[in-house]
Design a protein around this motif. Structure first.
Motif, mmCIF file in Angstrom:
data_model
loop_
_atom_site.group_PDB
_atom_site.id
_atom_site.type_symbol
_atom_site.label_atom_id
_atom_site.label_comp_id
_atom_site.label_asym_id
_atom_site.label_seq_id
_atom_site.Cartn_x
_atom_site.Cartn_y
_atom_site.Cartn_z
ATOM 1 N N TYR A 13 7.199 -2.666 1.983
ATOM 2 C CA TYR A 13 7.396 -2.419 0.719
ATOM 3 C C TYR A 13 7.320 -0.846 0.529
ATOM 4 O O TYR A 13 6.903 0.041 1.281
ATOM 5 C CB TYR A 13 6.023 -2.670 -0.147
ATOM 6 C CG TYR A 13 5.594 -4.233 -0.212
ATOM 7 C CD1 TYR A 13 6.583 -4.691 -1.226
ATOM 8 C CD2 TYR A 13 4.729 -4.596 0.311
ATOM 9 C CE1 TYR A 13 6.132 -6.308 -1.361
ATOM 10 C CE2 TYR A 13 4.437 -6.155 0.204
ATOM 11 C CZ TYR A 13 4.969 -6.751 -0.510
ATOM 12 O OH TYR A 13 4.943 -8.132 -0.774
ATOM 13 N N LYS A 47 -0.544 -12.318 3.811
ATOM 14 C CA LYS A 47 -0.612 -13.745 3.628
ATOM 15 C C LYS A 47 0.658 -14.038 2.553
ATOM 16 O O LYS A 47 1.496 -14.735 2.817
ATOM 17 C CB LYS A 47 -1.736 -14.432 3.261
ATOM 18 C CG LYS A 47 -2.675 -14.202 4.342
ATOM 19 C CD LYS A 47 -4.112 -15.006 3.843
ATOM 20 C CE LYS A 47 -4.633 -14.571 2.582
ATOM 21 N NZ LYS A 47 -5.252 -13.081 2.370
ATOM 22 N N THR A 49 2.913 -11.932 1.267
ATOM 23 C CA THR A 49 4.179 -11.353 1.613
ATOM 24 C C THR A 49 4.937 -12.152 2.602
ATOM 25 O O THR A 49 6.178 -12.622 2.320
ATOM 26 C CB THR A 49 4.131 -9.892 1.995
ATOM 27 O OG1 THR A 49 3.167 -9.190 1.175
ATOM 28 C CG2 THR A 49 5.185 -9.328 2.258
HETATM 29 N N1 LIG Z 1 4.652 -5.749 -4.777
HETATM 30 C C1 LIG Z 1 4.015 -4.954 -3.752
HETATM 31 N N2 LIG Z 1 4.307 -3.308 -3.733
HETATM 32 C C2 LIG Z 1 3.745 -2.543 -2.781
HETATM 33 N N3 LIG Z 1 2.612 -3.007 -1.756
HETATM 34 C C3 LIG Z 1 2.565 -4.369 -2.059
HETATM 35 C C4 LIG Z 1 3.199 -5.360 -2.885
HETATM 36 N N4 LIG Z 1 2.281 -6.555 -2.627
HETATM 37 C C5 LIG Z 1 1.554 -6.450 -1.655
HETATM 38 N N5 LIG Z 1 1.480 -5.218 -1.135
HETATM 39 C C6 LIG Z 1 0.673 -4.641 -0.198
HETATM 40 O O1 LIG Z 1 0.992 -5.265 1.011
HETATM 41 C C7 LIG Z 1 -0.043 -5.611 1.963
HETATM 42 C C8 LIG Z 1 -0.171 -7.096 2.023
HETATM 43 O O2 LIG Z 1 -0.204 -7.804 0.688
HETATM 44 P P1 LIG Z 1 -0.269 -9.408 0.496
HETATM 45 O O3 LIG Z 1 0.889 -9.897 1.109
HETATM 46 O O4 LIG Z 1 -0.712 -9.419 -1.018
HETATM 47 O O5 LIG Z 1 -1.482 -9.856 1.283
HETATM 48 P P2 LIG Z 1 -2.731 -11.026 0.881
HETATM 49 O O6 LIG Z 1 -1.738 -11.974 0.177
HETATM 50 O O7 LIG Z 1 -2.963 -11.341 2.463
HETATM 51 O O8 LIG Z 1 -3.815 -10.438 0.156
HETATM 52 C C9 LIG Z 1 -1.370 -5.136 1.147
HETATM 53 O O9 LIG Z 1 -1.381 -3.824 1.493
HETATM 54 C C10 LIG Z 1 -0.631 -4.963 -0.297
HETATM 55 O O10 LIG Z 1 -1.412 -3.684 -0.842
#
Ligand SMILES: Nc1ncnc2c1ncn2[C@@H]1O[C@H](COP(=O)(O)OP(=O)(O)O)[C@@H](O)[C@H]1O
Ligand SMILES: [Mg+2]
Length: 289
Positions: A13, A47, A49
């Motif tokens: 990201y 997960k 992502t």
């Molecule tokens: N839209 C976004 N922009 C920036 N960082 C993001 C975004 N969505 C998730 N993250 C970051 O990416 C990482 C993985 O997040 P995520 O995929 O939501 O994990 P999970 O679903 O396992 O909780 C985390 O560090 C989160 O803060």
């Protein structure tokens, strides 16, 4: 042929800024058609992502994704087709309900697919049945429903598209245990009947053990394990070290096994525990023999 395949999938990201964050790093995996997979990992492990790449909602920073053998980003204009094949129910999907009746909300996806009125009607009714919505719910506003019912409407909306792969991102988050078991039970029934591929994202090892056959464990943006449930539970200590709680029965049997008791170290259901105890008590005998 695998239904979903990734090669060195990486998603960062805000690349190139000081907020740069690798959410998925170098993931190569293959998901076979008809599998029921649990996706587990601590909050922020990647997960959501990861799974948003499987239907083309997110584009990888690097690496490739194949659905039915087709590189989905080879023809970006056709990505909509992939969204019909791989259905995704977001976390807290009830916030995305917007039509004035439950019926119209469930019909939204199939309508977009350009199906006939008759086909749409049949699919809406079937999907509603799968998630336990009653005919009298159909003309209500989704906003009049309870939290659990709204969740069912959202799930039905994706099921109605009859996707080859159904992905549910923490479908029971925020529901009480009864609502949770009902929804997960319905998903298992749906899987049994349709035999399609299902990915169930969860942070509960208990649910994953109870409802899925194979487990994908994410840890700090990487795949830590991807194996059948028994094998994953034989590594319970590692799972705990990743900040995930294993079921209580697993903890007890792991401790017993480590203390030298002749019990398996990968017990994860009460039924398995019972069998193991009966075995020590004398080949299925024990007090009642
Ligand atoms: N839209 C976004 N922009 C920036 N960082 C993001 C975004 N969505 C998730 N993250 C970051 O990416 C990482 C993985 O997040 P995520 O995929 O939501 O994990 P999970 O679903 O396992 O909780 C985390 O560090 C989160 O803060
Ligand atoms: Mg998430």
């Amino acid at each position: 042929m695998s239904v979903i395949k990734t090669e060195h999938l990486t998603h960062t990201y805000s690349q190139g800024t000081s907020y740069e964050q690798a959410a998925v790093s170098d993931v190569s995996l293959e998901i076979e058609s008809g599998e029921m997979i649990g996706v587990i990992g601590h909050t922020g492990s990647g997960k959501s992502t990861l799974i948003q790449h499987f239907n083309g909602l997110l584009r990888p920073t690097s690496g490739n994704i194949y659905v039915d053998g087709e590189d989905i980003w080879e023809k970006p204009k056709e990505i909509r087709r992939i969204r019909f094949k791989v259905g995704l129910v977001f976390q807290y999907p009830e916030y995305q309900l917007f039509e004035d009746t439950v019926y119209k909300d469930i019909a939204f996806g199939p309508k977009n697919m350009g199906l006939s009125e008759e086909e749409i009607d049949q699919r809406v009714k079937e999907a509603a049945l799968f998630v336990g919505l009653k005919p009298h719910h159909m003309e209500k506003s989704p906003f009049e429903l309870s939290g659990g019912q709204k969740r069912r409407v959202a799930i039905a909306g994706v099921i109605a598209m009859n996707p080859e792969v159904l992905i549910l991102d923490e479908p029971t988050a925020g529901l009480d245990p009864k609502g949770r078991d009902r929804i997960l039970g319905q998903i298992v029934e749906y899987h049994k009947e349709r035999k399609n591929t299902i990915l169930l994202v969860s942070h509960s090892m208990e649910d994953v053990a109870k409802y899925t056959e194979k487990v994908l464990v994410m840890n700090h943006s990487r795949v830590a394990m991807f194996d059948d449930v028994e094998t994953v539970f034989s590594r319970s200590r590692e799972i705990e070290s990743m900040g995930l709680a294993v079921p209580q029965v697993s903890r007890v049997f792991l401790a017993l096994s480590e203390k030298g008791w002749p019990v398996p170290a990968n017990v994860y259901t009460v039924e398995q525990a019972k069998t193991a105890v009966e075995k020590i008590l004398g080949q299925g005998g024990g007090a009642n023999a």
